[in-house]
Design a protein around this motif. Structure first.
Motif, PDB file in Angstrom:
ATOM      1  N   LEU A  41       0.809  -1.215   0.000  1.00 61.52           N
ATOM      2  CA  LEU A  41       0.000   0.000   0.000  1.00 61.52           C
ATOM      3  C   LEU A  41       0.842   1.265   0.000  1.00 61.52           C
ATOM      4  N   ASN A  42       0.229   2.358  -0.414  1.00 59.15           N
ATOM      5  CA  ASN A  42       0.814   3.696  -0.301  1.00 59.15           C
ATOM      6  C   ASN A  42      -0.095   4.508   0.613  1.00 59.15           C
ATOM      7  N   GLU A  43       0.181   4.485   1.921  1.00 62.89           N
ATOM      8  CA  GLU A  43      -0.695   5.144   2.884  1.00 62.89           C
ATOM      9  C   GLU A  43       0.122   5.978   3.873  1.00 62.89           C
ATOM     10  N   PRO A  44       0.419   7.223   3.507  1.00 66.35           N
ATOM     11  CA  PRO A  44       1.214   8.087   4.397  1.00 66.35           C
ATOM     12  C   PRO A  44       0.559   8.315   5.747  1.00 66.35           C
ATOM     13  N   HIS A  45      -0.775   8.194   5.823  1.00 60.08           N
ATOM     14  CA  HIS A  45      -1.444   8.392   7.110  1.00 60.08           C
ATOM     15  C   HIS A  45      -1.011   7.330   8.119  1.00 60.08           C
ATOM     16  N   LEU A  46      -0.798   6.111   7.657  1.00 57.01           N
ATOM     17  CA  LEU A  46      -0.315   5.055   8.547  1.00 57.01           C
ATOM     18  C   LEU A  46       1.076   5.385   9.075  1.00 57.01           C
ATOM     19  N   VAL A  47       1.917   5.908   8.191  1.00 55.90           N
ATOM     20  CA  VAL A  47       3.266   6.297   8.604  1.00 55.90           C
ATOM     21  C   VAL A  47       3.187   7.416   9.641  1.00 55.90           C
ATOM     22  N   GLU A  48       2.304   8.355   9.409  1.00 52.70           N
ATOM     23  CA  GLU A  48       2.127   9.470  10.338  1.00 52.70           C
ATOM     24  C   GLU A  48       1.718   8.971  11.723  1.00 52.70           C
ATOM     25  N   LEU A  49       0.751   8.055  11.774  1.00 56.50           N
ATOM     26  CA  LEU A  49       0.295   7.514  13.051  1.00 56.50           C
ATOM     27  C   LEU A  49       1.391   6.690  13.727  1.00 56.50           C
ATOM     28  N   SER A  50       2.103   5.889  12.933  1.00 53.08           N
ATOM     29  CA  SER A  50       3.179   5.056  13.478  1.00 53.08           C
ATOM     30  C   SER A  50       4.291   5.920  14.059  1.00 53.08           C
ATOM     31  N   LYS A  51       4.663   6.967  13.327  1.00 54.15           N
ATOM     32  CA  LYS A  51       5.708   7.868  13.810  1.00 54.15           C
ATOM     33  C   LYS A  51       5.263   8.580  15.081  1.00 54.15           C
ATOM     34  N   LYS A  52       4.006   8.969  15.136  1.00 52.46           N
ATOM     35  CA  LYS A  52       3.487   9.623  16.338  1.00 52.46           C
ATOM     36  C   LYS A  52       3.601   8.698  17.548  1.00 52.46           C
ATOM     37  N   ALA A  53       3.269   7.426  17.339  1.00 53.40           N
ATOM     38  CA  ALA A  53       3.374   6.452  18.421  1.00 53.40           C
ATOM     39  C   ALA A  53       4.825   6.242  18.836  1.00 53.40           C
ATOM     40  N   MET A  54       5.723   6.090  17.861  1.00 56.06           N
ATOM     41  CA  MET A  54       7.126   5.859  18.180  1.00 56.06           C
ATOM     42  C   MET A  54       7.764   7.079  18.822  1.00 56.06           C
ATOM     43  N   ASP A  55       7.362   8.277  18.411  1.00 50.87           N
ATOM     44  CA  ASP A  55       7.858   9.488  19.072  1.00 50.87           C
ATOM     45  C   ASP A  55       7.526   9.455  20.560  1.00 50.87           C
ATOM     46  N   LYS A  56       6.310   9.004  20.879  1.00 51.11           N
ATOM     47  CA  LYS A  56       5.888   8.896  22.273  1.00 51.11           C
ATOM     48  C   LYS A  56       6.713   7.847  23.015  1.00 51.11           C
ATOM     49  N   VAL A  57       6.970   6.729  22.350  1.00 49.85           N
ATOM     50  CA  VAL A  57       7.770   5.663  22.964  1.00 49.85           C
ATOM     51  C   VAL A  57       9.188   6.146  23.247  1.00 49.85           C
ATOM     52  N   PHE A  58       9.804   6.798  22.273  1.00 50.32           N
ATOM     53  CA  PHE A  58      11.173   7.289  22.461  1.00 50.32           C
ATOM     54  C   PHE A  58      11.221   8.369  23.539  1.00 50.32           C
ATOM     55  N   ASP A  59      10.201   9.228  23.554  1.00 49.29           N
ATOM     56  CA  ASP A  59      10.153  10.283  24.570  1.00 49.29           C
ATOM     57  C   ASP A  59       9.970   9.688  25.964  1.00 49.29           C
ATOM     58  N   GLU A  60       9.069   8.719  26.080  1.00 45.93           N
ATOM     59  CA  GLU A  60       8.792   8.085  27.380  1.00 45.93           C
ATOM     60  C   GLU A  60      10.029   7.377  27.928  1.00 45.93           C
ATOM     61  N   THR A  61      10.786   6.735  27.055  1.00 45.56           N
ATOM     62  CA  THR A  61      11.958   5.972  27.494  1.00 45.56           C
ATOM     63  C   THR A  61      13.238   6.806  27.510  1.00 45.56           C
ATOM     64  N   GLY A  62      13.173   8.026  26.975  1.00 43.90           N
ATOM     65  CA  GLY A  62      14.357   8.874  26.945  1.00 43.90           C
ATOM     66  C   GLY A  62      15.467   8.299  26.090  1.00 43.90           C
ATOM     67  N   THR A  63      15.091   7.698  24.971  1.00 39.87           N
ATOM     68  CA  THR A  63      16.071   7.011  24.132  1.00 39.87           C
ATOM     69  C   THR A  63      16.141   7.620  22.732  1.00 39.87           C
ATOM     70  N   GLU A  64      17.226   7.328  22.051  1.00 42.35           N
ATOM     71  CA  GLU A  64      17.413   7.798  20.680  1.00 42.35           C
ATOM     72  C   GLU A  64      16.642   6.889  19.719  1.00 42.35           C
ATOM     73  N   PRO A  65      15.909   7.469  18.782  1.00 42.39           N
ATOM     74  CA  PRO A  65      15.227   6.647  17.783  1.00 42.39           C
ATOM     75  C   PRO A  65      16.234   5.827  16.979  1.00 42.39           C
ATOM     76  N   HIS A  66      16.138   4.514  17.090  1.00 44.78           N
ATOM     77  CA  HIS A  66      17.096   3.638  16.433  1.00 44.78           C
ATOM     78  C   HIS A  66      16.533   2.227  16.406  1.00 44.78           C
ATOM     79  N   GLY A  67      16.559   1.595  15.228  1.00 47.59           N
ATOM     80  CA  GLY A  67      16.079   0.230  15.122  1.00 47.59           C
ATOM     81  C   GLY A  67      15.049   0.081  14.017  1.00 47.59           C
ATOM     82  N   PHE A  68      14.582  -1.155  13.861  1.00 45.78           N
ATOM     83  CA  PHE A  68      13.549  -1.447  12.868  1.00 45.78           C
ATOM     84  C   PHE A  68      12.285  -1.900  13.584  1.00 45.78           C
ATOM     85  N   PHE A  69      11.145  -1.315  13.190  1.00 44.67           N
ATOM     86  CA  PHE A  69       9.881  -1.589  13.883  1.00 44.67           C
ATOM     87  C   PHE A  69       8.769  -1.828  12.867  1.00 44.67           C
TER      88      PHE A  69
END
Length: 364
Positions: free
Chosen positions: A244-272
């Protein structure tokens, strides 16, 4: 280039290796495989792995690291691809504790891994962001479910609060079905019940490198291999899906991962890999976020989104790698068909065979 790939009894590690072998010209590949099960089919795939090794499980860290380090040293391994969740957690722990990894590998921070492996912790973290369905976690010993029923109603979806491949998953229609399901899944201690979502089953892949999101792509799981053997119809291994080509999914996923990285105080790194399910109105909600590739990685590579090659090029410090963010886009109407030990097929959905009705009195 010598690549060590762990957990080759599962389809995901073999999918990773095949993505490089068949769709990448970056290097001449030599793959070395490991697994903890002597019956793992990948250990005997001589066409794919130059050598394979039976190793100790990650649950026995001392023996595990002894085996892994011996292989990496003896075979002069350049990079390791760690795919089973328990091994990802073990490598991330070693990384956090200051121990040098035996060879370069794309490993997320252990705080991120521990949070995402727990589906209940992830759900609690994202609950106020309208990114996850309403959910209630409970222990197998619980007897009073009134609060759960009042919040979710019937039907609802239940699964193990950790683990992969739809462990303990079922659409629950009534209290008796829930209690019976708990009893026939003795290996599950903690369950997660969530609002039942009847819409599309989607996935969004995200590749982060040292603080930055570099690559993303989306797909849909439609049907599953051996779906009839699972009461939920979900086995974790897609037989028919769409790219699929669905940028909205990417937007939601990034929003979630931003929260995860912020909560854990970690650098965004890895494959998810963020998994979504849509409600009856088509609104997607995150059901889990895997800290690794999933089984249809090879299908993405065949369609032009070769995340395994991206991963190796980053580990290899390829000077020609383009660090500009890119959401992979696929041809419209592109689907994939998969089965056990069969090369996946990519084709246009419009090319699927239609039911042929034979005229009366004529042979097909």
């Amino acid at each position: 280039m010598k690549i060590l790939i762990t957990g080759v009894g599962g389809p995901t590690p073999r999918s990773f290796a095949l993505s490089l072998q068949r769709y990448s010209q970056y290097a001449d590949w030599e793959f070395f495989g490991t697994d903890i099960n002597p019956h793992a089919v990948g250990l005997y795939r001589k066409d794919l792995f130059k050598e394979s090794f039976l190793i100790a499980p990650a649950s026995d860290p001392e023996a595990y690291w002894k085996d892994i380090e011996a292989i990496i040293t003896a075979k002069n391994i350049d990079y390791a691809i760690i795919l089973p969740e328990l091994e990802v957690m073990e490598w991330s722990k070693r990384k956090m504790q200051g121990g040098k990894l035996p060879c370069p590998s794309l490993i997320p921070d252990p705080k991120v891994t521990e949070l995402l492996v727990s589906k209940s912790r992830m759900t609690d973290l994202l609950e106020d962001m309208d990114l996850v369905p309403a959910s209630v976690s409970f222990h197998r010993g619980q007897r009073d479910f009134k609060g759960l029923f009042d919040k979710l109603g019937f039907p609802f979806w239940v699964r193990s609060s950790s683990g992969t491949s739809g462990l303990g998953s079922l659409k629950v229609e009534n209290e008796a079905a829930l209690k019976n399901w708990i009893q026939i899944n003795p290996e599950v201690e903690q369950f997660l019940a969530s609002t039942f979502l009847p819409g599309r089953n989607l996935a969004c892949k995200l590749l982060y490198w040292k603080g930055k999101l570099l690559r993303a792509a989306s797909g849909e799981r439609v049907n599953y291999i051996m779906a009839k053997v699972a009461p939920s119809g979900i086995t974790g291994n897609t037989s028919f899906g769409r790219l699929l080509n669905e940028p909205h999914l990417v937007e939601l996923s990034k929003k979630a991962m931003d929260k995860v990285f912020d909560e854990t105080g970690t650098e965004p790194h890895g494959f998810f890999t963020a998994d979504f399910k849509e409600d009856e109105k088509g609104k997607p909600y995150i059901t889990e976020i895997n800290v690794r590739h999933v089984a249809f990685t090879q299908c993405f590579a065949a369609g032009g989104a070769n995340f395994p090659e991206d991963t190796i090029r980053l580990l290899d410090a390829d000077p020609d790698f383009d660090f500009t963010y890119r959401m992979y886009e696929f041809e419209k109407d592109l689907i994939f068909l998969r089965d056990v030990d069969v090369e996946p097929i990519l084709m246009k959905e419009g090319e699927l065979l239609k039911v042929y009705h034979s005229p009366v009195g004529q042979n097909i």
